[in-house]
Design a protein around this motif. Sequence first.
Motif, PDB file in Angstrom:
ATOM      1  N   LEU A 121       0.925  -1.088   0.028  1.00 34.95           N
ATOM      2  CA  LEU A 121       0.152  -0.196   0.051  1.00 34.95           C
ATOM      3  C   LEU A 121       0.959   1.181  -0.128  1.00 34.95           C
ATOM      4  N   ASN A 122       0.692   2.063  -0.956  1.00 36.55           N
ATOM      5  CA  ASN A 122       1.290   3.203  -0.717  1.00 36.55           C
ATOM      6  C   ASN A 122       0.728   4.379   0.264  1.00 36.55           C
ATOM      7  N   ASN A 124      -1.467   6.705   1.925  1.00 31.49           N
ATOM      8  CA  ASN A 124      -2.947   7.134   1.718  1.00 31.49           C
ATOM      9  C   ASN A 124      -3.697   6.144   0.600  1.00 31.49           C
ATOM     10  N   ASP A 125      -2.921   5.188   0.389  1.00 28.81           N
ATOM     11  CA  ASP A 125      -3.924   4.308  -0.414  1.00 28.81           C
ATOM     12  C   ASP A 125      -4.982   3.563   0.417  1.00 28.81           C
ATOM     13  N   LYS A 126      -6.061   3.266  -0.291  1.00 33.93           N
ATOM     14  CA  LYS A 126      -7.120   2.384   0.485  1.00 33.93           C
ATOM     15  C   LYS A 126      -7.005   1.079   0.319  1.00 33.93           C
ATOM     16  N   ALA A 146      -2.057   4.334   5.545  1.00 31.01           N
ATOM     17  CA  ALA A 146      -3.090   4.244   4.553  1.00 31.01           C
ATOM     18  C   ALA A 146      -4.237   4.163   5.148  1.00 31.01           C
ATOM     19  N   LEU A 172     -10.984   1.971  -6.811  1.00 25.14           N
ATOM     20  CA  LEU A 172     -10.008   2.079  -6.274  1.00 25.14           C
ATOM     21  C   LEU A 172      -9.004   2.057  -7.427  1.00 25.14           C
ATOM     22  N   SER A 175      -8.893   5.726  -8.664  1.00 29.47           N
ATOM     23  CA  SER A 175      -8.417   6.624  -8.003  1.00 29.47           C
ATOM     24  C   SER A 175      -7.103   6.404  -7.626  1.00 29.47           C
ATOM     25  N   GLN A 176      -6.521   5.199  -7.479  1.00 25.74           N
ATOM     26  CA  GLN A 176      -5.178   5.023  -7.079  1.00 25.74           C
ATOM     27  C   GLN A 176      -4.300   4.022  -7.781  1.00 25.74           C
ATOM     28  N   ARG A 178      -4.115   0.833  -8.162  1.00 26.67           N
ATOM     29  CA  ARG A 178      -3.649  -0.184  -7.590  1.00 26.67           C
ATOM     30  C   ARG A 178      -4.697  -0.872  -6.728  1.00 26.67           C
TER      31      ARG A 178
END
Length: 412
Positions: A121-122, A124-126, A146, A172, A175-176, A178
């Motif tokens: 997880l980067n 602030n990733d969810k 995260a 997801l 937005s990210q 990943r």
Amino acid sequence: MSLLAKRSITKEDKSIIITLGAIAKEMKKKDPEIINATIGMLYDEEGKLFTFKSVDKALLSLTADEKYAYGSTPGSPIFHEAIKRWLFREYYDDFTTKMYVGVMATPGGSGALSNTFSNYLNENDKVLIPSYMWGNYKQFAYENHADYMTYDLFNEDGGFNLVDVKNKMLKLKESQHRIVLVVNDPCHNPTGYSMTDSEWKELIDIINEMAADGTPVILVHDMAYIDYDYRGFEATRRNMCLYQNINDNVLVILAFSGSKTLALYGIRIGAQVAISKNKQDIDDFSRANQFSSRAKWSNTTNLGMNIISKVVLNENLRKSFEEELEASRQTLVTRANTFLEECQKVGLKTLPFKCGFFITIPCENADEVYKRLVDRKIHIIPMGNVLRVTIAAITINDCKYLPKIIKECINE
């Protein structure tokens, strides 16, 4: 002014399971009539912690070095072999010749999950987690900078909600770019739901669809209770065999709990197992997670690793253990059937259940009902809008008695 780092100022462990379990344990010492259905450990019909004779035999055979010496950070080669033999079973050759596999020793399944959240997880990733869940998922996310998003676990028919899983994965992806998806199966904590073969097949198809354009998808399979599925090894490993169908952009990470499978709860032994079609993914997995393990806990218990290795790789011990494990499964089946039959008699609704340690009851005022139950010498876990009953920790007679009392306390 607090001396804590900024992110730590608001930290507060809101997980109540261990706290309420400790309260129930202390109260039961003073009053044996108390029913403690809080902690996820297996007890026998005499109220004693369930232990496997084969595991005890393996423990007694260990040398001082095998018990007390430091283990290596990733775990020994023999431990890695034992884990792969146990998890893959009749599909061992397929997995080890057609796929790339990496293994990391961890303190329980929790260590495997913590490492995975750290390295996939980067900031602030969810992470995508089920709506009914083991609350530590949220803490793993926060601890690793995260956040999380939930998917509805059940559809209107009481099955696994693949439609919502897909919709949330799409969000997801947009937005990210990943996706890290957590699936707790079989014997889901806290509901006891287990996915069907067709649900697993469709889930793998959805994951491959999401990853078809190069989007990384990491499927985190929390399999803490895999060996307590009443369907046995054949069914659970058949579903795992589907991982051989993942495409090149998908990484599967298994969070295995030896603490649960072998009833070694306090020894805290588990494994983080990665499966991929790309060697580079497994090389990266081993490098990054060894670093994280060293930074967090240095190395995992040598005692736990050697108990598992002895039980799995010694044919006689393994056969004895498998027979004992089947007996423990049947104990859980009997308790579950008894509890659910009584629920039906008194009109107490439960969430969809197949097998496992827990049965969960919808309850809008769970905290209030918990207090009423404590007054009647019954301890269970309130979790937001549900009550979790640990059938693994109570007797068959308790299972006959509890539903009626819970129903009365909900209606008060």
